[in-house]
Design an enzyme around this catalytic site. Structure first.
Site, PDB file in Angstrom:
ATOM      1  CB  CYS A 216      -0.911  -0.004   1.226  1.00  0.00           C
ATOM      2  SG  CYS A 216      -1.964   1.456   1.354  1.00  0.00           S
TER       3      CYS A 216
ATOM      4  CB  CYS B  66      -4.999   4.496  -4.445  1.00  0.00           C
ATOM      5  SG  CYS B  66      -4.186   2.898  -4.677  1.00  0.00           S
TER       6      CYS B  66
END
Length: 303
Positions: free
Chosen positions: A106, A236
């Site tokens: 991530c 993101c």
């Protein structure tokens, strides 16, 4: 364990719960992750960052998709303008999506994870490695300000498609250690994000994050993202890297004069630059709260 410490933070409003678990004692099953991330019965978050100490004689977890040096537990070779690399990761980032699924990496999460390590005195400000499921990732963390993660350079893997409420979008499949589909459109507002996009299971057997992109001006792109296991999020980081990789190779997208792509997301702005077999992901990351989490109360809560 009835009560555990936690911290809450975000990186361009992509928010996470940080669980310090240095001795790897917490049993973090999918149901518990879902309860913690639930915005009504838990703390609420896009995902969880569990902080686990790496034993001195142990190498960070690696997997297919890491570069050769990362897979071997080595930092990438330094290039011009970059300081020497540290020798090993001392902390492992166990990342979970809000639905309880395990994710490879991530981009925003690792930047917040790194900020926490410095703020907590577990690492000194500067450059160090964070262990992840795609191998050790270098991060640059100043005493204050933006955090940069040096992720493996994205791999373009050909075309793909996503259906948004009856509208089919053509895009490019990208791996940043985790799977993405990048679709360039004329107007972001024309795409319906109220439902999950439908992907071809042959193209994406494990699902994917889907980024929809609008060109704003040379070097600046606007992005919305639907993350697998979460839904639409405000940002993101790995998705921004995937978008920049597609833009870098597209003749019709004007390139930035200074080499830094600006990816504008609902939660702010991320900056992306390519350097050999790494891509720099830079942007804000901040811890905003800390406390104790009552696990027994979560387990007894409804639904």
């Amino acid at each position: 364990m009835d009560d555990v410490p936690f911290l809450k933070g975000h990186a361009t409003r992509n928010d996470f719960v940080i669980l310090p678990d240095h001795d790897d004692e917490l049993e973090l099953d999918a149901a518990l992750v879902r309860a913690i991330c639930d915005r009504r019965r838990g703390l609420g978050a896009d995902g969880i960052l569990r902080v686990v100490a790496v034993p001195a004689d142990d190498a960070p977890v690696s997997s297919a998709g890491a570069t050769a040096d990362a897979a071997a537990g080595r930092p990438p070779q330094p290039s011009a303008g970059r300081p020497p690399q540290p020798a090993a990761a001392r902390w492992f980032m166990d990342y979970r999506n809000a639905d309880g699924s395990v994710a490879e990496i991530c981009g925003n999460g690792i930047r917040l994870f790194a900020r926490y390590l410095v703020d907590a005195g577990l690492e000194e400000a500067g450059r160090f490695l964070v262990g992840t499921r795609i191998g050790p990732v270098p991060v640059d963390v100043p005493p204050a300000g933006d955090v940069t993660a040096w992720l493996p350079a994205p791999e373009l893997r050909g075309g793909g498609r996503a259906r948004f409420d009856g509208r089919m979008l053509e895009g490019v499949r990208v791996s940043v250690g985790n799977p993405h589909l990048v679709c360039v459109v004329d107007t972001l507002a024309d795409v319906d994000f109220t439902r999950a996009p439908v992907l071809d299971s042959d193209e994406f057997p494990d699902g994917a994050n889907v980024e929809v992109v609008e060109i704003e001006r040379p070097g600046v792109l606007r992005m919305r993202v639907y993350e697998r296991g979460v839904g639409e999020t405000w940002s993101c980081g790995s998705g921004a890297c995937a978008v920049a990789a597609v833009a870098e190779g597209a003749e019709r997208i004007p390139r930035p004069a200074d080499g830094w792509w600006r990816i504008v997301v609902p939660g702010g702005e991320l900056r992306i630059r390519f350097d050999g077999d790494r891509v720099a992901l830079a942007g804000p990351a901040v811890v905003v709260a800390e406390g104790r989490l009552h696990l027994a109360a979560l387990e007894k809560s409804d639904g």
